[in-house]
Design an enzyme around this catalytic site. Structure first.
Site, PDB file in Angstrom:
ATOM      1  N   THR A 448       3.278 -15.187  14.916  1.00 34.84           N
ATOM      2  CA  THR A 448       4.296 -14.896  15.924  1.00 34.84           C
ATOM      3  C   THR A 448       3.720 -14.099  17.093  1.00 34.84           C
ATOM      4  OG1 THR A 448       4.950 -12.973  14.595  1.00 34.84           O
ATOM      5  CG2 THR A 448       6.197 -15.003  14.290  1.00 34.84           C
ATOM      6  N   SER A 474       5.934  -6.441  21.275  1.00 34.53           N
ATOM      7  CA  SER A 474       6.132  -7.760  21.857  1.00 34.53           C
ATOM      8  C   SER A 474       4.887  -8.105  22.642  1.00 34.53           C
ATOM      9  CB  SER A 474       7.366  -7.779  22.765  1.00 34.53           C
ATOM     10  OG  SER A 474       7.435  -9.003  23.453  1.00 34.53           O
ATOM     11  N   ARG A 475       4.215  -9.181  22.265  1.00 36.27           N
ATOM     12  CA  ARG A 475       2.960  -9.537  22.935  1.00 36.27           C
ATOM     13  C   ARG A 475       3.213 -10.186  24.292  1.00 36.27           C
ATOM     14  NH1 ARG A 475       1.863 -11.002  17.410  1.00 36.27           N
ATOM     15  NH2 ARG A 475       0.549  -9.399  16.470  1.00 36.27           N
ATOM     16  N   VAL A 476       4.468 -10.491  24.598  1.00 36.42           N
ATOM     17  CA  VAL A 476       4.799 -10.986  25.930  1.00 36.42           C
ATOM     18  C   VAL A 476       5.009  -9.816  26.879  1.00 36.42           C
ATOM     19  CG1 VAL A 476       6.500 -12.286  27.262  1.00 36.42           C
ATOM     20  CG2 VAL A 476       5.748 -13.120  25.042  1.00 36.42           C
TER      21      VAL A 476
END
Length: 616
Positions: A448, A474-476
């Site tokens: 994910t 959150s990698r975004v």
């Protein structure tokens, strides 16, 4: 050992017809002398059925009638329910060139047979009957139990292929070994017994898709289970399809607002992202997912909720909540409850993803929730052990990573050339004693684009949502936030982390300097601001205003115990008296210097009233 070839026909074959059949099949066994056994079966209606080892040469009228309205299709093309198409497998297509006009002529039992069918138009289809042979490989059931069958024969069966048992039950191939094929039964396995004939179909299982499913609760096979009656689907999609290629994807930079202040500010989710929700049982994982669905009302987002191994009462409560808030109008629920078999729990998330993909490729944004994948992995492990596949770590099979990666990779934001639709996935995983380093959690974390970790201690302390900001990510990141949200939430995560770290030391009663005490007071108010009741999403403009009050420390005079009351009343006051700022923020604008001054005035005005009423 001589080869036995069984020939069944609806009427008696002439000697000339038998000679032609023998000529064709003797050519297939040049080094052997086949023994031909002829039988008459009126139920075939017309045509002939030849069984040669594990191959069935089915040229009967009954088989063509039964194929009308089939719900299967090849994975590379759409098909309506009324015009099914088989997967063209050259290995199973043969021309045996047998001219048996008499055998192909339907007898008087045709109309009576068709009366047993639900489709009244089948009688008209008989006129277009073609003398063609459907060649399938077949075998027999050797073992059946716990939703798993082991079959002999089926030499050309492929992994993931649909099998058809003679009583109409369907199964999916999951194990290929020397001399046997293992499959999972998608219906009640009590209907299957040893020695039943099993045929390959050259097809894969598909589910109904389209807007007719909105507002419905269906099982993993697409059959309604909500008591609202049947529906006629427009299209079907296979449950297994390839994920979009890299060149077909676009950047994830459009926010998927959850309506949860703590998530949207510190762990933003973008459309097309895969964000894991992880934590122990009873920590609010499902509540975050349901609140996110509620927040999509009026935003043009289709929602799919997949319940895997949940209690029927839990699914019923979720349906009631969504119905009460008007969210079922844009939601599909795919339910494989705890009482359903492991095979149905196994295909549930893939079926839900197929439903979501239909909307995505139509250019729409979709939110899909998998609740939860830890139960999905357990169901797959149970089937794999029954299929005698070699167990690995924690008895899971070796392809357990691929089980979830091929599912979650189907979530994406498509490029504008493909319509620009998206699937945002929120998989849920349950941990034991907060151990996120266990096998399944670490697997899914690596797939994910981030995780929301819910902590039991915070939940029990009344901090809800109980998000651990240190382990959540959150990698975004900020690319999935609006400019105004990104500006006001920049330091929130750091300030909250520092506060919780200081709070641990402060509980020992040590003397604190003035700056530390001030930071602790500010942290208490931040914690109260981000607290939120379930099923009460907050709009983006309200979130920005609350974060502005917190980061600018404009609410330091408000007692901590009254922060929740202040927050609710102030937002109502602000909407009435400063509606132009709220409208500007809701349309994507930022807080200007003049807007900041007016917000300061609004806080001062309302605080005087709020605190005066308190004193009185």
């Amino acid at each position: 050992m001589s080869v036995v070839i069984q020939v069944s026909s609806a009427t008696e074959l002439s000697e000339e017809q038998k000679r032609k059949i023998q000529k064709v099949f003797c050519a297939k066994h040049p080094n052997e002398t086949p023994e031909f056994v002829y039988t008459i079966d009126k139920e075939l209606i017309g045509g002939i059925l030849v069984v040669d080892g594990d191959k069935y040469y089915d040229g009967t009228l009954r088989s063509q009638i039964d194929n009308i309205g089939s719900v299967f299709r090849h994975s590379d093309s759409y098909v309506d329910a009324a015009t099914p198409k088989r997967r063209k497998n050259k290995k199973t297509k043969e021309d045996i060139s047998v001219d048996t006009d008499e055998a192909f002529t339907p007898d008087g039992g045709t109309a009576e047979y068709i009366k047993t069918r639900t489709d009244k138009d089948l009688l008209g289809k008989v006129a277009h009957y073609k003398k063609s042979f459907d060649v399938r490989h077949a075998g027999s059931v050797e073992f059946c139990g716990d939703g798993v069958i082991m079959c002999s024969g089926l030499a050309n069966a492929e992994y993931g292929e649909m099998l058809e048992i003679e009583n109409g039950t369907q199964a999916i191939v999951l194990s290929l070994s020397e001399g046997s094929v293992g499959a999972i039964v998608l219906d009640d396995d009590d209907k299957v017994s040893a020695r039943m004939v099993v045929k390959t179909t050259g097809m894969i299982v598909s589910v109904p898709v389209g807007e007719k499913l909105l507002g419905r609760v269906v099982n993993p096979l697409g059959k309604p289970i909500d008591g609202l009656g049947e529906f006629v689907p427009d299209k079907y999609r296979p449950i297994e399809t390839a994920a979009p290629a890299i060149k077909d994807r676009d950047k994830v930079n459009k926010p998927m607002m959850t309506g949860i202040l703590a998530v949207d500010s510190m762990i933003p989710i973008g459309r097309g992202q895969r964000e894991l929700i992880i934590g122990d049982r009873q920590t609010g994982k499902t509540s975050i997912a349901v609140d996110t669905i509620l927040n999509q009302k009026g935003k043009g987002v289709i929602c799919v909720y997949v319940a895997i191994g949940q209690k029927s009462s839990t699914v019923s409560d979720i349906v009631s909540t969504l119905t009460e808030h008007g969210a079922m109008d844009y939601t599909v629920i795919v339910s494989a409850t705890a009482r359903d078999s492991a095979p149905l729990q196994y295909i549930a998330p893939y079926a839900g993803c197929a439903i979501a993909e239909e909307f995505m490729y139509a250019g729409k944004d979709v939110l899909i929730v998998y609740d939860d994948l830890s139960k999905h992995a357990v169901a797959y492990r149970a089937m794999s052990l029954l299929l005698k596949r070699p167990p690995g770590r924690e008895a899971y099979p070796g392809d357990i990573f691929y089980l979830h990666s091929r599912l979650l990779e189907r979530a994406a934001r498509l490029s504008p050339e493909l319509g620009g639709g998206s699937i945002t996935a929120l998989p849920i995983v349950e941990t034991l004693a907060g151990d996120i380093s266990a096998y399944i959690p670490t697997n899914i974390i690596s797939i994910t684009d981030g995780q929301i970790f819910l902590e039991s201690d915070l939940f029990n302390a009344g901090i809800r949502p109980a998000i651990n900001v240190g382990l959540s990510v959150s990698r975004v990141g900020g690319s999935a936030q609006s400019p105004a949200m990104r500006k006001v939430s920049g330091k929130l995560r750091l300030d909250l982390s520092q506060y919780r770290e200081l709070a641990v030391f402060a509980q020992f009663g040590a003397d604190l300097d003035e700056s530390t005490a001030r930071m602790l007071e500010k942290g208490k108010r931040m914690t109260e601001i981000i607290k939120q009741d379930v099923h009460m999403p907050i709009s983006e403009e309200h979130q920005i205003i609350l974060l502005y009050l917190t980061t600018k420390d404009l609410i330091k005079n408000i007692p901590v115990e009254r922060m929740t009351e202040f927050k609710d009343k102030f937002l109502k006051y602000f909407d009435i008296n400063y509606s132009d700022i709220s409208a500007k923020l809701s349309s994507g604008g930022q807080i200007s210097m003049d807007d900041g001054i007016r917000i300061d005035d609004a806080v001062n005005e309302f605080s005087l009233y709020f605190l005066r009423s308190d004193n009185e």
